[in-house]
Design a protein around this motif. Structure first.
Motif, PDB file in Angstrom:
ATOM      1  N   ALA A  87     -51.615 -49.393  -8.581  1.00 31.74           N
ATOM      2  CA  ALA A  87     -50.689 -49.373  -7.451  1.00 31.74           C
ATOM      3  C   ALA A  87     -49.770 -50.593  -7.470  1.00 31.74           C
ATOM      4  CB  ALA A  87     -51.467 -49.306  -6.145  1.00 31.74           C
ATOM      5  N   VAL A  88     -50.346 -51.761  -7.782  1.00 38.51           N
ATOM      6  CA  VAL A  88     -49.536 -52.979  -7.853  1.00 38.51           C
ATOM      7  C   VAL A  88     -48.534 -52.894  -9.007  1.00 38.51           C
ATOM      8  CG1 VAL A  88     -49.596 -55.470  -8.234  1.00 38.51           C
ATOM      9  CG2 VAL A  88     -51.323 -54.396  -6.779  1.00 38.51           C
ATOM     10  N   ALA A  89     -48.995 -52.342 -10.155  1.00 42.73           N
ATOM     11  CA  ALA A  89     -48.072 -52.145 -11.276  1.00 42.73           C
ATOM     12  C   ALA A  89     -46.957 -51.177 -10.886  1.00 42.73           C
ATOM     13  CB  ALA A  89     -48.835 -51.613 -12.493  1.00 42.73           C
ATOM     14  N   GLY A  90     -47.309 -50.149 -10.114  1.00 41.19           N
ATOM     15  CA  GLY A  90     -46.292 -49.223  -9.627  1.00 41.19           C
ATOM     16  C   GLY A  90     -45.298 -49.896  -8.705  1.00 41.19           C
ATOM     17  N   TRP A  91     -45.786 -50.867  -7.913  1.00 41.26           N
ATOM     18  CA  TRP A  91     -44.890 -51.618  -7.025  1.00 41.26           C
ATOM     19  C   TRP A  91     -43.837 -52.370  -7.832  1.00 41.26           C
ATOM     20  CZ3 TRP A  91     -45.340 -57.155  -5.360  1.00 41.26           C
ATOM     21  CH2 TRP A  91     -44.495 -57.435  -4.282  1.00 41.26           C
ATOM     22  N   LEU A 121     -49.209 -51.854  -2.423  1.00 43.40           N
ATOM     23  CA  LEU A 121     -50.135 -50.773  -2.762  1.00 43.40           C
ATOM     24  C   LEU A 121     -49.574 -49.390  -2.476  1.00 43.40           C
ATOM     25  CD1 LEU A 121     -53.576 -52.194  -1.523  1.00 43.40           C
ATOM     26  CD2 LEU A 121     -52.586 -52.267  -3.814  1.00 43.40           C
ATOM     27  N   ARG A 122     -48.803 -49.230  -1.410  1.00 47.07           N
ATOM     28  CA  ARG A 122     -48.387 -47.891  -0.997  1.00 47.07           C
ATOM     29  C   ARG A 122     -46.927 -47.840  -0.543  1.00 47.07           C
ATOM     30  NH1 ARG A 122     -53.753 -48.212   0.357  1.00 47.07           N
ATOM     31  NH2 ARG A 122     -55.026 -46.426  -0.294  1.00 47.07           N
ATOM     32  N   THR A 123     -46.379 -46.645  -0.691  1.00 51.76           N
ATOM     33  CA  THR A 123     -45.059 -46.332  -0.154  1.00 51.76           C
ATOM     34  C   THR A 123     -45.253 -45.435   1.058  1.00 51.76           C
ATOM     35  OG1 THR A 123     -43.937 -46.495  -2.291  1.00 51.76           O
ATOM     36  CG2 THR A 123     -42.878 -45.166  -0.592  1.00 51.76           C
ATOM     37  N   LYS A 124     -44.641 -45.804   2.173  1.00 52.79           N
ATOM     38  CA  LYS A 124     -44.781 -45.022   3.399  1.00 52.79           C
ATOM     39  C   LYS A 124     -43.525 -44.184   3.609  1.00 52.79           C
ATOM     40  CE  LYS A 124     -47.798 -48.465   5.535  1.00 52.79           C
ATOM     41  NZ  LYS A 124     -47.978 -49.427   6.657  1.00 52.79           N
ATOM     42  N   LEU A 125     -43.742 -42.882   3.865  1.00 58.60           N
ATOM     43  CA  LEU A 125     -42.649 -41.932   4.026  1.00 58.60           C
ATOM     44  C   LEU A 125     -42.694 -41.282   5.396  1.00 58.60           C
ATOM     45  CD1 LEU A 125     -42.969 -40.032   0.612  1.00 58.60           C
ATOM     46  CD2 LEU A 125     -41.429 -41.924   1.123  1.00 58.60           C
ATOM     47  N   LEU A 126     -41.522 -41.063   5.974  1.00 56.07           N
ATOM     48  CA  LEU A 126     -41.398 -40.204   7.136  1.00 56.07           C
ATOM     49  C   LEU A 126     -41.128 -38.809   6.587  1.00 56.07           C
ATOM     50  CD1 LEU A 126     -41.206 -39.696  10.177  1.00 56.07           C
ATOM     51  CD2 LEU A 126     -38.780 -40.296  10.044  1.00 56.07           C
ATOM     52  N   GLU A 127     -42.119 -37.951   6.661  1.00 54.87           N
ATOM     53  CA  GLU A 127     -42.086 -36.661   5.978  1.00 54.87           C
ATOM     54  C   GLU A 127     -40.971 -35.758   6.492  1.00 54.87           C
ATOM     55  OE1 GLU A 127     -45.521 -33.437   4.892  1.00 54.87           O
ATOM     56  OE2 GLU A 127     -45.056 -33.746   7.007  1.00 54.87           O
ATOM     57  N   THR A 128     -40.377 -35.000   5.568  1.00 52.87           N
ATOM     58  CA  THR A 128     -39.395 -33.976   5.920  1.00 52.87           C
ATOM     59  C   THR A 128     -39.904 -32.634   5.431  1.00 52.87           C
ATOM     60  OG1 THR A 128     -38.176 -34.328   3.861  1.00 52.87           O
ATOM     61  CG2 THR A 128     -37.452 -35.559   5.798  1.00 52.87           C
ATOM     62  N   GLY A 129     -39.379 -31.569   6.043  1.00 51.38           N
ATOM     63  CA  GLY A 129     -39.800 -30.221   5.693  1.00 51.38           C
ATOM     64  C   GLY A 129     -39.141 -29.720   4.426  1.00 51.38           C
ATOM     65  N   VAL A 130     -39.447 -28.467   4.076  1.00 55.29           N
ATOM     66  CA  VAL A 130     -38.884 -27.857   2.880  1.00 55.29           C
ATOM     67  C   VAL A 130     -37.449 -27.429   3.160  1.00 55.29           C
ATOM     68  CG1 VAL A 130     -41.097 -27.078   1.990  1.00 55.29           C
ATOM     69  CG2 VAL A 130     -39.836 -25.613   3.543  1.00 55.29           C
ATOM     70  N   SER A 131     -36.708 -27.154   2.086  1.00 58.80           N
ATOM     71  CA  SER A 131     -35.289 -26.857   2.239  1.00 58.80           C
ATOM     72  C   SER A 131     -35.034 -25.472   2.796  1.00 58.80           C
ATOM     73  CB  SER A 131     -34.569 -27.007   0.890  1.00 58.80           C
ATOM     74  OG  SER A 131     -35.166 -26.153  -0.074  1.00 58.80           O
ATOM     75  N   GLU A 132     -35.909 -24.516   2.496  1.00 55.17           N
ATOM     76  CA  GLU A 132     -35.670 -23.150   2.917  1.00 55.17           C
ATOM     77  C   GLU A 132     -36.891 -22.598   3.649  1.00 55.17           C
ATOM     78  OE1 GLU A 132     -32.894 -21.667   2.743  1.00 55.17           O
ATOM     79  OE2 GLU A 132     -31.818 -23.079   1.453  1.00 55.17           O
ATOM     80  N   PRO A 133     -36.692 -21.714   4.635  1.00 51.14           N
ATOM     81  CA  PRO A 133     -37.825 -21.070   5.300  1.00 51.14           C
ATOM     82  C   PRO A 133     -38.481 -20.057   4.383  1.00 51.14           C
ATOM     83  CG  PRO A 133     -35.763 -20.146   6.078  1.00 51.14           C
ATOM     84  CD  PRO A 133     -35.401 -21.303   5.184  1.00 51.14           C
ATOM     85  N   PRO A 134     -39.718 -19.644   4.686  1.00 52.10           N
ATOM     86  CA  PRO A 134     -40.389 -18.656   3.846  1.00 52.10           C
ATOM     87  C   PRO A 134     -39.718 -17.304   3.949  1.00 52.10           C
ATOM     88  CG  PRO A 134     -41.641 -19.029   5.842  1.00 52.10           C
ATOM     89  CD  PRO A 134     -40.523 -20.032   5.838  1.00 52.10           C
ATOM     90  N   PRO A 135     -39.908 -16.428   2.951  1.00 54.65           N
ATOM     91  CA  PRO A 135     -39.313 -15.091   3.029  1.00 54.65           C
ATOM     92  C   PRO A 135     -39.776 -14.347   4.270  1.00 54.65           C
ATOM     93  CG  PRO A 135     -40.162 -15.545   0.821  1.00 54.65           C
ATOM     94  CD  PRO A 135     -40.636 -16.659   1.705  1.00 54.65           C
ATOM     95  N   ALA A 157     -48.556 -41.961   3.537  1.00 50.33           N
ATOM     96  CA  ALA A 157     -48.682 -43.115   2.642  1.00 50.33           C
ATOM     97  C   ALA A 157     -49.090 -42.619   1.261  1.00 50.33           C
ATOM     98  CB  ALA A 157     -49.718 -44.106   3.177  1.00 50.33           C
ATOM     99  N   VAL A 158     -48.299 -42.962   0.251  1.00 46.72           N
ATOM    100  CA  VAL A 158     -48.543 -42.525  -1.118  1.00 46.72           C
ATOM    101  C   VAL A 158     -48.743 -43.761  -1.994  1.00 46.72           C
ATOM    102  CG1 VAL A 158     -47.669 -41.185  -3.060  1.00 46.72           C
ATOM    103  CG2 VAL A 158     -47.086 -40.510  -0.727  1.00 46.72           C
ATOM    104  N   SER A 159     -49.775 -43.729  -2.842  1.00 44.94           N
ATOM    105  CA  SER A 159     -50.026 -44.859  -3.736  1.00 44.94           C
ATOM    106  C   SER A 159     -48.847 -45.069  -4.677  1.00 44.94           C
ATOM    107  CB  SER A 159     -51.300 -44.613  -4.546  1.00 44.94           C
ATOM    108  OG  SER A 159     -51.473 -45.625  -5.529  1.00 44.94           O
ATOM    109  N   ASN A 160     -48.482 -46.321  -4.894  1.00 51.36           N
ATOM    110  CA  ASN A 160     -47.395 -46.629  -5.811  1.00 51.36           C
ATOM    111  C   ASN A 160     -47.715 -46.213  -7.238  1.00 51.36           C
ATOM    112  OD1 ASN A 160     -45.908 -47.766  -3.724  1.00 51.36           O
ATOM    113  ND2 ASN A 160     -46.703 -49.818  -4.092  1.00 51.36           N
ATOM    114  N   LYS A 161     -48.987 -46.030  -7.544  1.00 49.20           N
ATOM    115  CA  LYS A 161     -49.390 -45.586  -8.882  1.00 49.20           C
ATOM    116  C   LYS A 161     -48.799 -44.221  -9.217  1.00 49.20           C
ATOM    117  CE  LYS A 161     -53.622 -44.932 -11.637  1.00 49.20           C
ATOM    118  NZ  LYS A 161     -53.473 -43.477 -11.898  1.00 49.20           N
TER     119      LYS A 161
END
Length: 302
Positions: A87-91, A121-135, A157-161
């Motif tokens: 994770a640190v190497a990923g940073w 150690l980690r990257t924190k994201l504010l999650e977004t939805g998918v681009s298109e709705p389901p069929p 939170a996603v590991s930088n690794k």
């Protein structure tokens, strides 16, 4: 013993002062707040590692007698903390490689979102939805109940690794635009040429072509990016049921859903004014009976 403690305190004090002094010298003329934050964190971390090695020399950790034991200890510690080290190497990979920074919209390890923080150690994201709705007829995913690349409200939170293990998609680092397509089916019996003209006019109205050209020129100054067609276009495809007219245009990534909404509304209103309905695939079912019950099905476009 007392001397070692005094020397340790001196090393720690020098490390703290040097860390803040170097950070100030490197960031005093930087106008980018995100860049200053990265530099400060990197300098503090490197200074901590150097101070740790210096303290090891103060306590003779690297002497011939203790070297072998320390080597086994370090090897065991590295094996036990391989995920942390990765994770640190990923940073460092993120900082030195410029893969993304705070504020970018990315997809990392299958998670889409806006970067709000990058720690060692980690990257924190504010999650977004998918681009298109389901069929139609299929349930929406419980993981992505929001569509159109808009925030779901969850922090991830996603590991930088993960920057070594999976591709990183950056939607807004240097190029903050996406190509969007909206399809309109027009019946063969209707004037699809007029519909094509209406769709083309509205696509040109909504497209951010001028801004995209400027961003493309800026990106081509740094990378040998091939020229891409940025002008809006309407592509036509003949299907079994109708003429499929697809408007392709470029818009900022964070306004794509709004652009699609506005475009769809305006095109539908103009098509209604021109007397051109939106086509759909329908089915007639006729049941006849003359001794045995049989059924006949035929498809049509309405």
């Amino acid at each position: 013993m007392t001397r070692n403690l005094i020397e340790t305190a001196i090393v720690a004090a020098v490390a703290v002062l040097a860390s803040y002094a170097i950070s100030w010298l490197l960031t005093r003329r930087a106008s980018d707040e995100y860049g200053r934050q990265y530099v400060r964190r990197a300098v503090h971390f490197l200074t901590f590692l150097i101070a740790l090695v210096a303290i090891g020399f103060v306590w003779n950790v690297f002497s011939a007698g203790a070297g072998l034991g320390f080597g086994f200890f370090a090897a065991g510690l590295a094996f036990a903390l391989q995920e942390v080290i990765g994770a640190v190497a990923g940073w460092f990979n993120i900082l030195l490689g410029g893969i993304y920074r705070v504020g970018d919209r990315i997809e990392l390890a299958g998670v889409r979102g806006d970067v709000i923080d990058i720690t060692p150690l980690r990257t924190k994201l504010l999650e977004t939805g998918v681009s298109e709705p389901p069929p139609t007829g299929q349930p929406a995913s419980t993981d992505y109940w929001v569509h159109g690349r808009q925030p779901t409200g969850r922090l991830v939170a996603v590991s930088n690794k993960a920057t070594f293990d999976s591709p990183v998609f950056n939607y807004s680092s240097m190029w903050e635009f996406v190509w969007q397509e909206v399809t309109f089916p027009i019946s063969y019996k209707d004037d699809w040429h007029t519909a094509e003209s209406i769709i083309d006019d509205e696509a040109r109205e909504i497209s951010a072509t001028a801004e995209a050209h400027h961003a493309m020129e800026e990106m081509q100054r740094r990378y040998p990016v091939p020229h891409s067609e940025l002008e809006p276009r309407v592509y036509v495809r003949a299907t079994d049921n109708y003429m499929e007219l697809a408007a392709r245009f470029v818009v900022p990534v964070r306004t794509s859903r709004t652009a699609v909404n506005d475009l769809t509304r305006r095109i539908r209103e103009r098509l209604d004014e021109a007397g051109i309905p939106i086509a759909s695939t329908t089915m007639d079912v006729t049941v006849t009976s003359d001794g045995d019950r049989t059924s006949r099905e035929s498809s049509r476009t309405g």
